[in-house]
Design a protein around this motif. Sequence first.
Motif, short mmCIF file in Angstrom:
data_model
loop_
_atom_site.label_atom_id
_atom_site.label_comp_id
_atom_site.label_asym_id
_atom_site.label_seq_id
_atom_site.Cartn_x
_atom_site.Cartn_y
_atom_site.Cartn_z
N THR A 24 0.83 -1.21 0.00
CA THR A 24 0.00 0.00 0.00
C THR A 24 0.87 1.26 0.00
O THR A 24 0.51 2.26 -0.63
CB THR A 24 -0.95 0.03 1.21
OG1 THR A 24 -0.19 -0.10 2.41
CG2 THR A 24 -1.97 -1.08 1.14
N ALA A 25 2.00 1.20 0.68
CA ALA A 25 2.90 2.37 0.70
C ALA A 25 3.40 2.68 -0.71
O ALA A 25 3.60 3.85 -1.06
CB ALA A 25 4.08 2.11 1.63
N LEU A 26 3.56 1.64 -1.53
CA LEU A 26 4.11 1.85 -2.87
C LEU A 26 3.06 2.30 -3.89
O LEU A 26 3.36 3.12 -4.75
CB LEU A 26 4.79 0.56 -3.36
CG LEU A 26 6.06 0.14 -2.61
CD1 LEU A 26 6.58 -1.20 -3.14
CD2 LEU A 26 7.15 1.20 -2.73
N VAL A 27 1.86 1.73 -3.83
CA VAL A 27 0.91 1.96 -4.94
C VAL A 27 -0.26 2.88 -4.63
O VAL A 27 -0.83 3.48 -5.55
CB VAL A 27 0.37 0.62 -5.51
CG1 VAL A 27 1.50 -0.29 -5.94
CG2 VAL A 27 -0.55 -0.08 -4.53
N ILE A 28 -0.65 3.00 -3.37
CA ILE A 28 -1.86 3.77 -3.06
C ILE A 28 -1.74 5.26 -3.40
O ILE A 28 -2.69 5.85 -3.96
CB ILE A 28 -2.27 3.57 -1.58
CG1 ILE A 28 -2.76 2.14 -1.35
CG2 ILE A 28 -3.36 4.56 -1.16
CD1 ILE A 28 -4.01 1.76 -2.12
N PRO A 29 -0.60 5.91 -3.12
CA PRO A 29 -0.53 7.34 -3.48
C PRO A 29 -0.81 7.59 -4.95
O PRO A 29 -1.48 8.58 -5.30
CB PRO A 29 0.91 7.72 -3.10
CG PRO A 29 1.28 6.79 -2.01
CD PRO A 29 0.61 5.48 -2.37
N ALA A 30 -0.34 6.72 -5.84
CA ALA A 30 -0.59 6.91 -7.27
C ALA A 30 -2.08 6.81 -7.59
O ALA A 30 -2.61 7.59 -8.39
CB ALA A 30 0.20 5.87 -8.07
N HIS A 31 -2.77 5.84 -6.97
CA HIS A 31 -4.21 5.69 -7.22
C HIS A 31 -4.97 6.95 -6.78
O HIS A 31 -5.83 7.46 -7.51
CB HIS A 31 -4.75 4.47 -6.46
CG HIS A 31 -4.51 3.17 -7.17
ND1 HIS A 31 -5.32 2.72 -8.18
CD2 HIS A 31 -3.53 2.25 -7.03
CE1 HIS A 31 -4.86 1.56 -8.62
NE2 HIS A 31 -3.77 1.25 -7.95
N ILE A 32 -4.67 7.41 -5.57
CA ILE A 32 -5.41 8.57 -5.05
C ILE A 32 -5.09 9.81 -5.88
O ILE A 32 -5.98 10.60 -6.21
CB ILE A 32 -5.11 8.78 -3.56
CG1 ILE A 32 -5.53 7.56 -2.75
CG2 ILE A 32 -5.83 10.03 -3.05
CD1 ILE A 32 -5.23 7.68 -1.25
#
Lengths: 121, 149
Positions: A24-32
């Motif tokens: 989640t640390a790696l991919v969630i910021p990009a989604h949001i």
Amino acid sequence: MRHPGPNRLEGLFWALFAQSAVLTALVIPAHILVQGVLGPLGIVPAFDQHYSTFAAGLGNWLVKLYLFIVFGATFWVFAHRVRYTLLEIGVPGGKQGLGVVTYGLAGLATLVAAYLLLTVP
Amino acid sequence: MLGRRETGLGEDAASGASTGGREAAPAHPNRLPTDWWRRNPRYVLYMLREFTAVPIAIWMVWFLVEIGRARGGSAGYRPHQSLAFVIFSVVCLVFAVWHSFTFLRLSGLIVRIPLGERTVPASAIVAGSFGLLIVATVVVGGLLILGGR
């Protein structure tokens, strides 16, 4: 009575949490950033801003699998962190009781995610 | 997450009060006041880090709602585009970045990579983790954007 030796289930929960937290640390910021800010503001196109592109993306089994893992990881991190934080601020319910509630919520949300991803066109 | 569970004083202390019928010394109650985390700015940041999981999970539920709308076909599909959603997403993005920053910063303490008789320095592991974050952001963000063209 607690059995002697390490609590393997607890160890598994922590290991799952660590892996999920990394993901989640790696991919969630990009989604949001793309789906929640740049896409809705019209700054960039985003795959969920039109039905045709969203359905095409969700129709791909690799995308379904990826999203299922991301949903599961996010909800697991939520459950694990909230469980222990509530325990630390003295919320009643005990470790097991809070675990049942938080992991139960996470499990339910993950099941809903699986159902939606499997039934979306 | 370094509270009573790390010290083992919580439940264990309570269960260790009895020793074979003999009256033992009273166990350490280890009861912290519920507002302990407000007494030091570092504790507040710690608590903020722990609760980053909540807005992120709520945002993902929002994403699930969007997927649910897509099940009804093109006629019933409405993407999230309101200003309120954007503001909510900005708040969630701050929490998500805070989670990424604090968690990946710990990678140097957690990950051990053998290198001969030594291990890869913690600073290199942290730098690699943040490099991976940049790569993942570019790849995932790029795919989300390309998928919308």
